[in-house]
Design an enzyme around this catalytic site. Structure first.
Site, PDB file in Angstrom:
ATOM      1  N   HIS A  74      -9.825 -10.270  -5.050  1.00 43.01           N
ATOM      2  CA  HIS A  74     -10.949 -10.852  -4.058  1.00 43.01           C
ATOM      3  C   HIS A  74     -12.208 -10.894  -5.334  1.00 43.01           C
ATOM      4  O   HIS A  74     -12.193 -10.087  -6.184  1.00 43.01           O
ATOM      5  CB  HIS A  74     -11.536  -9.948  -3.034  1.00 43.01           C
ATOM      6  CG  HIS A  74     -10.276  -9.716  -2.037  1.00 43.01           C
ATOM      7  ND1 HIS A  74      -9.769 -10.568  -1.356  1.00 43.01           N
ATOM      8  CD2 HIS A  74      -9.764  -8.422  -1.695  1.00 43.01           C
ATOM      9  CE1 HIS A  74      -8.741 -10.267  -0.561  1.00 43.01           C
ATOM     10  NE2 HIS A  74      -8.924  -8.822  -0.329  1.00 43.01           N
ATOM     11  N   ILE A  88       0.862  -1.274  -0.094  1.00 37.63           N
ATOM     12  CA  ILE A  88       0.038   0.117  -0.037  1.00 37.63           C
ATOM     13  C   ILE A  88       0.914   1.250  -0.038  1.00 37.63           C
ATOM     14  O   ILE A  88       0.759   2.225  -0.765  1.00 37.63           O
ATOM     15  CB  ILE A  88      -0.948  -0.002   1.239  1.00 37.63           C
ATOM     16  CG1 ILE A  88      -1.929  -1.277   1.197  1.00 37.63           C
ATOM     17  CG2 ILE A  88      -1.745   1.199   1.296  1.00 37.63           C
ATOM     18  CD1 ILE A  88      -2.682  -1.198  -0.057  1.00 37.63           C
ATOM     19  N   GLY A  90     -19.194  -6.365   6.623  1.00 39.75           N
ATOM     20  CA  GLY A  90     -20.426  -5.819   6.739  1.00 39.75           C
ATOM     21  C   GLY A  90     -20.570  -4.723   7.726  1.00 39.75           C
ATOM     22  O   GLY A  90     -20.794  -3.650   7.615  1.00 39.75           O
ATOM     23  N   ASP A  95      10.701   3.830   6.498  1.00 42.06           N
ATOM     24  CA  ASP A  95      10.389   2.428   6.598  1.00 42.06           C
ATOM     25  C   ASP A  95      11.620   1.746   7.617  1.00 42.06           C
ATOM     26  O   ASP A  95      12.429   2.398   8.120  1.00 42.06           O
ATOM     27  CB  ASP A  95      10.736   1.787   5.466  1.00 42.06           C
ATOM     28  CG  ASP A  95       9.903   0.380   5.266  1.00 42.06           C
ATOM     29  OD1 ASP A  95       8.637   0.441   5.216  1.00 42.06           O
ATOM     30  OD2 ASP A  95      10.526  -0.805   5.153  1.00 42.06           O
ATOM     31  N   SER A 109     -10.798  -0.932   4.551  1.00 41.91           N
ATOM     32  CA  SER A 109     -10.421  -2.184   3.936  1.00 41.91           C
ATOM     33  C   SER A 109     -10.902  -2.108   2.454  1.00 41.91           C
ATOM     34  O   SER A 109     -11.835  -1.585   2.252  1.00 41.91           O
ATOM     35  CB  SER A 109     -10.393  -3.404   4.601  1.00 41.91           C
ATOM     36  OG  SER A 109     -11.844  -3.804   4.585  1.00 41.91           O
ATOM     37  N   CYS A 110      -9.862  -2.719   1.653  1.00 44.65           N
ATOM     38  CA  CYS A 110     -10.247  -2.946   0.206  1.00 44.65           C
ATOM     39  C   CYS A 110     -11.714  -3.466   0.036  1.00 44.65           C
ATOM     40  O   CYS A 110     -12.475  -2.972  -0.654  1.00 44.65           O
ATOM     41  CB  CYS A 110      -9.441  -3.823  -0.448  1.00 44.65           C
ATOM     42  SG  CYS A 110      -9.059  -5.578   0.444  1.00 44.65           S
ATOM     43  N   ASN A 111     -12.107  -4.522   0.732  1.00 38.95           N
ATOM     44  CA  ASN A 111     -13.433  -5.136   0.699  1.00 38.95           C
ATOM     45  C   ASN A 111     -14.475  -4.525   1.081  1.00 38.95           C
ATOM     46  O   ASN A 111     -15.505  -4.051   0.339  1.00 38.95           O
ATOM     47  CB  ASN A 111     -13.530  -6.524   1.187  1.00 38.95           C
ATOM     48  CG  ASN A 111     -12.729  -7.583   0.651  1.00 38.95           C
ATOM     49  OD1 ASN A 111     -12.894  -7.720  -0.527  1.00 38.95           O
ATOM     50  ND2 ASN A 111     -11.794  -8.345   1.297  1.00 38.95           N
ATOM     51  N   ASN A 141      -7.136  -5.575  -3.815  1.00 39.27           N
ATOM     52  CA  ASN A 141      -6.859  -5.221  -2.574  1.00 39.27           C
ATOM     53  C   ASN A 141      -5.620  -4.391  -2.249  1.00 39.27           C
ATOM     54  O   ASN A 141      -5.775  -3.677  -1.709  1.00 39.27           O
ATOM     55  CB  ASN A 141      -6.766  -6.522  -1.600  1.00 39.27           C
ATOM     56  CG  ASN A 141      -5.402  -6.989  -1.646  1.00 39.27           C
ATOM     57  OD1 ASN A 141      -5.019  -7.430  -2.688  1.00 39.27           O
ATOM     58  ND2 ASN A 141      -4.888  -7.193  -0.390  1.00 39.27           N
ATOM     59  N   ARG A 147      -8.810 -13.407  -1.375  1.00 37.00           N
ATOM     60  CA  ARG A 147      -7.540 -14.016  -1.973  1.00 37.00           C
ATOM     61  C   ARG A 147      -6.596 -14.404  -0.645  1.00 37.00           C
ATOM     62  O   ARG A 147      -6.773 -13.970   0.585  1.00 37.00           O
ATOM     63  CB  ARG A 147      -6.477 -12.952  -2.672  1.00 37.00           C
ATOM     64  CG  ARG A 147      -6.318 -11.529  -2.095  1.00 37.00           C
ATOM     65  CD  ARG A 147      -6.094 -10.506  -2.655  1.00 37.00           C
ATOM     66  NE  ARG A 147      -4.505 -10.828  -2.981  1.00 37.00           N
ATOM     67  CZ  ARG A 147      -3.784  -9.724  -3.595  1.00 37.00           C
ATOM     68  NH1 ARG A 147      -4.543  -8.792  -4.457  1.00 37.00           N
ATOM     69  NH2 ARG A 147      -2.512  -9.833  -3.785  1.00 37.00           N
TER      70      ARG A 147
END
Length: 351
Positions: free
Chosen positions: A225, A17, A200, A38, A144-146, A306, A173
Site C-alpha cells: 500500500h 499472516i 480512519g 489449518d 489492520s495493516c493500514n 500488508n 494494493r
C-alpha cells in the site's frame, strides 16, 4: 502462568499472516510455537511440517484429509488449544469471529486480526499506543495493516505535541501477490465507496483522540500500500523537528529517494537484500526527502507491507495478554531484536 516458562502459542490459520506469525513466534526467546492448525492439505501445510512445526487439522475431517495426503498430523485444533497458553487466529475475515466461541469455551486467551470488528474483543492493539490497555486481558484485536501504519505515524506526531488533525489518501494494493490470479484488478481503479474509508474510524478504536479522516482507492498492483498524508500541526515547525518525531518510533523507517528507493518495488528489493524472511517490511517506510513542512502544514508519504507490518504487533500483543512483560518498551525492544527491526537505518546510514 509461571514467569520463567515460555509462552506456548498456537496459530490457527496458515495463510500470509499465519505463516509469518508462526515464524516470528519461533524467533522469540520467551515463546515457543505449540503448533499450527489449518484446513488445507496442500503445499502450505507441507511447509508447516518441513519447518519442524507441529501440524493440526482444524477439525477431525481436515486432520483425516491431511493424513490421507501423507502429512504428519498431531491432532485437531482442540488438541492444539489444550497444549497452548494463547491462540493467534489468522483465519480469513469473519471466520475468527466464529472461532472466538470455541476459544471462550476452552478458556484460552486469543488474538484476532484486523479483519474482525473491534466489538469481537472490545480492545484494539498497536504496541506503541495500547499495550498497557491489553495487559492481562482475555483477548485483543491487532488492527489492520493500514490502521497500524496510521496509528504509528500519527502517534509519533501526537507524542511530540505536533498533531492537530490528519487527512490521508490510501492507494491500496488489489490483493495478496500469491492469489492475484484469483481476484486482482487490471486497467482500472476502484474507489472505496464512502468517505471516510474504514481505516480512519478504525484508528480511533485504538486512540479515540486522533482527528483523522481517510480516503482509499484500490489500485492494480500487489506489492504494498502507498499512503499520502496532509497533517495540520499544532504550530509551525521545522522539517527536522518533524523527522525527529518520526524517529522516536522504532517501527518507522526513514528512507530516501536519493538512495534509489524511488518506488515500492525497490523498497521490497532492499528487504530481500537485508535477508528479511519473505522480504518482510515490518516498519512503516517513510520517505524523508519527500516530506514537506509549510508553516503548520505537513505533507508526507509512506509504504505499508500488508503481509508484514502487523507481525511485530502480534508478538507484542501475545506478551501483553499473558502479562509477563508489563513495560511496552521492553516487549517492543525484544520483538525488534528478534525480527531484525532497525536494520534499514543501519543499511542506509543516519536518516
Amino acid at each position: 502462568m509461571n514467569g520463567n516458562r515460555k509462552i506456548r502459542v498456537a496459530v490457527n490459520g496458515y495463510g500470509v499472516i499465519g505463516k509469518r506469525v508462526a515464524d516470528a513466534v519461533a524467533r522469540q526467546g520467551d515463546m515457543e510455537l505449540a503448533g499450527v492448525s489449518d484446513i488445507n492439505a496442500d503445499w502450505r501445510s507441507r511447509m508447516v511440517t518441513q519447518k519442524g512445526y507441529q501440524l493440526f487439522g482444524a477439525a477431525k475431517e481436515q486432520a483425516d484429509l491431511m493424513r490421507e495426503a501423507g502429512l504428519d498430523v498431531s491432532g485437531t485444533l482442540e488438541d492444539l488449544l489444550a497444549a497452548a497458553d494463547l491462540v493467534v487466529d489468522c483465519t480469513p475475515k469473519h471466520v475468527a469471529a466464529k472461532n472466538v466461541e470455541i476459544y471462550r469455551q476452552v478458556g484460552i486467551k486469543f488474538i484476532v486480526q484486523g479483519g474482525e470488528k473491534h466489538t469481537v474483543t472490545g480492545h484494539s492493539f498497536v504496541a506503541e499506543s495500547s499495550y498497557v490497555g491489553a495487559l492481562d486481558r482475555e483477548s485483543t484485536r491487532v488492527v489492520s495493516c493500514n490502521t497500524t501504519s496510521i496509528v504509528r505515524t500519527l502517534s509519533a506526531l501526537k507524542n511530540a505535541g505536533l498533531l492537530r488533525r490528519a487527512r490521508g489518501t490510501l492507494l491500496r494494493r488489489a490483493t495478496d501477490p500469491w492469489e492475484s490470479h484469483l481476484g486482482g484488478i487490471m486497467n482500472t481503479l476502484v474507489p472505496e465507496p464512502e468517505i471516510p474509508s474504514h481505516q480512519g474510524p478504525d484508528a480511533k478504536s485504538v486512540d479515540p483522540e486522533l482527528d483523522v479522516v481517510t480516503m482509499a482507492v484500490k489500485v492494480p498492483e500487489t506489492l504494498a500500500h502507498l499512503h499520502y498524508w496532509a497533517v495540520q500541526l499544532t504550530r509551525p515547525a521545522e522539517k527536522e523537528e518533524v523527522l525527529e518525531a518520526f524517529r522516536s518510533s522504532s517501527r518507522i523507517a526513514l528512507i530516501r529517494m536519493a538512495d534509489g528507493l524511488t518506488a515500492i518495488n525497490t523498497v521490497k528489493e532492499l528487504m530481500a537484500d537485508l535477508g528479511r524472511p519473505h522480504d518482510n517490511l515490518y516498519e512503516v517506510a517513510l520517505w524523508s526527502d519527500m516530506l514537506k513542512v509549510e508553516g503548520d502544514e505537513l505533507f508526507y508519504g509512506y509504504m505499508v507491507d500488508n503481509q508484514a507490518i502487523v507481525i511485530p504487533e502480534t508478538i507484542d500483543a501475545i506478551r501483553a495478554l499473558v502479562g509477563q512483560i508489563r513495560d511496552p518498551n521492553e516487549s517492543i525492544a525484544r520483538t525488534n531484536t528478534a525480527l531484525g527491526i532497525g536494520t534499514i537505518a543501519k543499511a542506509l546510514g543516519d536518516q
